[in-house]
Design a protein around this motif. Structure first.
Motif, PDB file in Angstrom:
ATOM      1  N   ALA A 285       1.088   4.661  -3.645  1.00  0.00           N
ATOM      2  CA  ALA A 285       0.632   5.605  -4.671  1.00  0.00           C
ATOM      3  C   ALA A 285       1.460   6.868  -4.499  1.00  0.00           C
ATOM      4  N   GLU A 286       2.275   7.177  -5.494  1.00  0.00           N
ATOM      5  CA  GLU A 286       3.214   8.288  -5.365  1.00  0.00           C
ATOM      6  C   GLU A 286       2.757   9.480  -6.196  1.00  0.00           C
ATOM      7  N   TYR A 287       2.764  10.627  -5.543  1.00  0.00           N
ATOM      8  CA  TYR A 287       2.445  11.892  -6.208  1.00  0.00           C
ATOM      9  C   TYR A 287       3.600  12.862  -5.989  1.00  0.00           C
ATOM     10  N   LYS A 288       3.824  13.740  -6.927  1.00  0.00           N
ATOM     11  CA  LYS A 288       4.826  14.782  -6.784  1.00  0.00           C
ATOM     12  C   LYS A 288       4.204  16.110  -7.177  1.00  0.00           C
ATOM     13  N   GLY A 290       1.357  17.139  -6.336  1.00  0.00           N
ATOM     14  CA  GLY A 290      -0.027  16.889  -6.717  1.00  0.00           C
ATOM     15  C   GLY A 290      -0.205  16.127  -8.005  1.00  0.00           C
ATOM     16  N   LYS A 291       0.886  15.821  -8.675  1.00  0.00           N
ATOM     17  CA  LYS A 291       0.817  15.104  -9.949  1.00  0.00           C
ATOM     18  C   LYS A 291       1.115  13.624  -9.725  1.00  0.00           C
ATOM     19  N   PHE A 292       0.240  12.748 -10.248  1.00  0.00           N
ATOM     20  CA  PHE A 292       0.421  11.308 -10.080  1.00  0.00           C
ATOM     21  C   PHE A 292       1.697  10.830 -10.770  1.00  0.00           C
ATOM     22  N   ILE A 293       2.455   9.980 -10.059  1.00  0.00           N
ATOM     23  CA  ILE A 293       3.695   9.417 -10.607  1.00  0.00           C
ATOM     24  C   ILE A 293       3.548   7.923 -10.864  1.00  0.00           C
ATOM     25  N   SER A 294       3.177   7.172  -9.817  1.00  0.00           N
ATOM     26  CA  SER A 294       3.076   5.708  -9.980  1.00  0.00           C
ATOM     27  C   SER A 294       2.250   5.112  -8.847  1.00  0.00           C
ATOM     28  N   ALA A 295       1.830   3.857  -9.049  1.00  0.00           N
ATOM     29  CA  ALA A 295       1.109   3.120  -8.009  1.00  0.00           C
ATOM     30  C   ALA A 295       1.424   1.647  -8.124  1.00  0.00           C
ATOM     31  N   HIS A 296       1.476   0.985  -6.961  1.00  0.00           N
ATOM     32  CA  HIS A 296       1.664  -0.463  -6.916  1.00  0.00           C
ATOM     33  C   HIS A 296       0.494  -1.041  -6.131  1.00  0.00           C
ATOM     34  N   ILE A 297      -0.206  -1.992  -6.738  1.00  0.00           N
ATOM     35  CA  ILE A 297      -1.431  -2.545  -6.162  1.00  0.00           C
ATOM     36  C   ILE A 297      -1.315  -4.065  -6.146  1.00  0.00           C
ATOM     37  N   ASP A 298      -1.655  -4.661  -5.004  1.00  0.00           N
ATOM     38  CA  ASP A 298      -1.609  -6.119  -4.888  1.00  0.00           C
ATOM     39  C   ASP A 298      -3.006  -6.708  -4.902  1.00  0.00           C
ATOM     40  N   CYS A 299      -3.109  -7.893  -5.520  1.00  0.00           N
ATOM     41  CA  CYS A 299      -4.327  -8.694  -5.422  1.00  0.00           C
ATOM     42  C   CYS A 299      -4.096  -9.652  -4.259  1.00  0.00           C
ATOM     43  N   VAL A 300      -4.974  -9.655  -3.259  1.00  0.00           N
ATOM     44  CA  VAL A 300      -4.702 -10.425  -2.055  1.00  0.00           C
ATOM     45  C   VAL A 300      -5.881 -11.304  -1.668  1.00  0.00           C
ATOM     46  N   LEU A 301      -5.535 -12.364  -0.949  1.00  0.00           N
ATOM     47  CA  LEU A 301      -6.529 -13.235  -0.344  1.00  0.00           C
ATOM     48  C   LEU A 301      -6.399 -13.072   1.166  1.00  0.00           C
ATOM     49  N   PRO A 302      -7.388 -12.534   1.868  1.00  0.00           N
ATOM     50  CA  PRO A 302      -7.263 -12.294   3.311  1.00  0.00           C
ATOM     51  C   PRO A 302      -7.419 -13.560   4.124  1.00  0.00           C
ATOM     52  N   ASP A 303      -6.881 -13.511   5.379  1.00  0.00           N
ATOM     53  CA  ASP A 303      -7.063 -14.586   6.362  1.00  0.00           C
ATOM     54  C   ASP A 303      -6.660 -15.952   5.828  1.00  0.00           C
ATOM     55  N   ILE A 304      -5.499 -15.999   5.197  1.00  0.00           N
ATOM     56  CA  ILE A 304      -5.049 -17.277   4.646  1.00  0.00           C
ATOM     57  C   ILE A 304      -4.401 -18.122   5.738  1.00  0.00           C
ATOM     58  N   ASN A 305      -4.320 -19.422   5.475  1.00  0.00           N
ATOM     59  CA  ASN A 305      -3.645 -20.350   6.371  1.00  0.00           C
ATOM     60  C   ASN A 305      -2.290 -20.665   5.763  1.00  0.00           C
ATOM     61  N   ASN A 424       9.343  -0.555   9.852  1.00  0.00           N
ATOM     62  CA  ASN A 424       7.968  -0.839   9.423  1.00  0.00           C
ATOM     63  C   ASN A 424       7.451   0.155   8.383  1.00  0.00           C
ATOM     64  N   ILE A 425       8.348   0.574   7.507  1.00  0.00           N
ATOM     65  CA  ILE A 425       7.936   1.331   6.329  1.00  0.00           C
ATOM     66  C   ILE A 425       8.430   0.587   5.100  1.00  0.00           C
ATOM     67  N   THR A 426       7.900   0.924   3.939  1.00  0.00           N
ATOM     68  CA  THR A 426       8.305   0.244   2.715  1.00  0.00           C
ATOM     69  C   THR A 426       9.611   0.832   2.198  1.00  0.00           C
ATOM     70  N   PRO A 427      10.395   0.057   1.433  1.00  0.00           N
ATOM     71  CA  PRO A 427      11.595   0.619   0.802  1.00  0.00           C
ATOM     72  C   PRO A 427      11.267   1.842  -0.052  1.00  0.00           C
ATOM     73  N   LYS A 428      10.101   1.819  -0.707  1.00  0.00           N
ATOM     74  CA  LYS A 428       9.694   2.971  -1.517  1.00  0.00           C
ATOM     75  C   LYS A 428       9.565   4.225  -0.662  1.00  0.00           C
ATOM     76  N   GLN A 429       9.057   4.050   0.567  1.00  0.00           N
ATOM     77  CA  GLN A 429       8.952   5.180   1.485  1.00  0.00           C
ATOM     78  C   GLN A 429      10.312   5.533   2.071  1.00  0.00           C
ATOM     79  N   ALA A 430      11.157   4.526   2.305  1.00  0.00           N
ATOM     80  CA  ALA A 430      12.442   4.742   2.971  1.00  0.00           C
ATOM     81  C   ALA A 430      13.367   5.656   2.177  1.00  0.00           C
ATOM     82  N   ILE A 431      13.309   5.577   0.840  1.00  0.00           N
ATOM     83  CA  ILE A 431      14.248   6.371   0.039  1.00  0.00           C
ATOM     84  C   ILE A 431      13.909   7.858   0.044  1.00  0.00           C
ATOM     85  N   LYS A 432      12.820   8.230   0.698  1.00  0.00           N
ATOM     86  CA  LYS A 432      12.423   9.647   0.714  1.00  0.00           C
ATOM     87  C   LYS A 432      13.137  10.440   1.804  1.00  0.00           C
TER      88      LYS A 432
END
Length: 476
Positions: A285-288, A290-305, A424-432
């Motif tokens: 969730a990116e803010y600049k 204090g203003k919202f810019i974008s968000a990426h949200i995943d639908c996940v299934l926990p504890d999968i095999n 162990n950071i996301t590419p979205k975080q890395a470009i900062k």
């Protein structure tokens, strides 16, 4: 017997020079003998073509072509591959209508005066020692022009001398071709039809075997070699089925996407709702200021095999995540919010409908639907306007396009995953940060290098660097 290349003939390496001024004395005796055979066979084929023109009218040739692949002589003249395959079949398998013998046998017995003694020897080798079959490539040696083939049905091994085959085939390839034995050495006789191992290997084995078993009902003593040596034209009838593309829950994949218009004044309520749901994870969730810019949200299934469901003739697609605490989760969709738009994507129609119902029931007051699209894989492929000129390999093209679609989505999602090579950071975080951008740039160079190798070796290519840079708006 050693065949020698004519010193003054054009060099077979296609340099445009005479053999004596090019490859002669630069290659081994085995390669020189191979070039000599190619030269002799080229002269023989020219004589055979002249004989064909004198012997058969266009009407008669049309009858043979129709027998071969339900086409006409004029039609196959426009395809180098088809014309080569036809004439191989025509001389080696087709039966002369008036003589009731294979055409090549008629030529050897009644028109032998057209050929030199060594040429007749080669023609007899063609007739008696050429084996049509389905083969698996066992090994290739590009430097020595060697390729080892195993007959899929008999397990016989053939060590082939062929410059092009050793350069283009790789171990594991499945091909339909003819192996010829000329003076105790093995070579390829003409055209090679290649089949995707993963998608069509079992299909084509079953296809050939079914035809063979039907033929054995009439002739119980028939062998697979005898059958294919007289019926290779059945390959023209083979139409592989595209394997089903399955989502992680076993459904057939659908390309599902819905877009909603939203008001950013309600973004906090929307994000809070996603945060409270167990099946959603806000990856970014990116803010600049204090203003919202974008968000990426995943639908996940926990504890999968991890692993693929036990399914026949299917390709299962999924994206897995491993959290820092070791928890394994599987994505079954993604939500992206940006520029007053909320977009949800999934490859499972069932999941897609369930999530839409959940969204509209709980935060529907903040959403105004703009578009909703559910497509089958076939429809999605059709919409990409794939060049129809390659329709003889449509099953390959379709799978490449499917792969492109899923990898495109995968690499977009990858931008919001924690990557060990980035600390162990996301590419979205890395470009900062400068350090993060430098690490990401090096990683993108490595990924692009891999894709370029894949493009050269297989013709397949995913513009990974472009996809990631566009998703991150990361340009230098």
């Amino acid at each position: 017997m050693m065949l020698r290349m004519s010193r003054n003939a054009p060099c077979p390496c296609d340099s445009g020079k005479k053999y004596k001024k090019c490859c002669m004395k630069k290659i081994s005796d085995v390669k020189d003998s191979y070039y000599g055979l190619l030269h002799k066979q080229g002269l023989i084929k020219k004589k055979l073509m002249r004989w064909t023109v004198d012997e058969f009218t266009e009407k008669k040739m049309n009858e043979y072509v129709y027998e071969f692949n339900k086409s006409s002589f004029k039609q196959i003249l426009n395809s180098d591959e088809e014309i080569t395959q036809f004439f191989e079949w025509f001389f080696l398998e087709a039966v002369h209508k008036s003589e009731d013998e294979k055409i090549l046998k008629v030529i050897i017995e009644e028109y032998n005066y057209l050929f030199e003694s060594i040429e007749l020897d080669i023609l007899n080798e063609w007739l008696n020692n050429t084996h049509a079959g389905l083969f698996e490539v066992q090994n290739t040696d590009k430097e020595n022009w060697k390729t080892t083939l195993k007959d899929v049905f008999t397990n016989a091994i053939y060590n082939i001398t062929d410059r092009k085959a050793s350069a283009h085939l790789v171990p594991g390839d499945i091909i339909f071709t003819r192996v010829q034995e000329i003076f105790s050495n093995h070579y390829l006789h003409g055209a090679v039809s290649q089949f995707p191992r993963f998608t069509t290997y079992e299909q084509i084995k079953l296809f050939i075997n079914n035809h063979f078993e039907n033929a054995k009902k009439k002739n119980p003593d028939l062998t697979i070699e005898e059958f294919l040596n007289s019926n290779s034209k059945i390959i023209n009838e083979f139409k592989p089925e595209m394997p089903k593309i399955l989502s992680q829950n076993g459904e057939e994949v659908k390309i599902c996407e819905v877009k909603y218009e939203i008001s950013l004044k309600n973004i906090d309520e929307i994000l809070d709702w996603f945060k409270d749901q167990e099946i959603f994870e806000i990856r970014e969730a990116e803010y600049k200021k204090g203003k919202f810019i974008s968000a990426h949200i995943d639908c996940v299934l926990p504890d999968i095999n991890h692993g693929f469901p036990e399914l026949q003739q299917g390709i299962t697609t999924f994206v897995d995540y491993v959290e820092l605490d070791g928890t394994k989760k599987r994505s079954f969709g993604s939500v992206e919010i940006e520029n007053q738009q909320l977009k949800f994507f999934s490859t499972s129609e069932k999941t897609f409908q369930e999530i839409i119902n959940k969204l509209e029931k709980n935060i529907g007051n903040y959403l105004k639907i703009k578009s909703k699209d559910i497509k089958s894989v076939e429809e999605s492929i059709k919409d990409t306007n794939i060049d129809s000129q390659a329709n003889n390999k449509q099953e390959d093209i379709g799978l490449i396009e499917i792969e492109n679609q899923f990898l495109n989505q995968y690499y977009r999602d990858w931008c919001y995953q924690e990557i060990p090579l980035l600390g162990n950071i996301t590419p979205k975080q890395a470009i900062k940060t400068k350090k993060g951008r430098d690490k990401l740039k090096d990683l993108l160079v490595t990924m692009e290098n891999h894709e370029q190798h894949r493009k050269r070796e297989t013709g397949k290519y995913i513009p990974v660097e472009k996809i990631i840079r566009e998703e991150l708006n990361f340009y230098e």
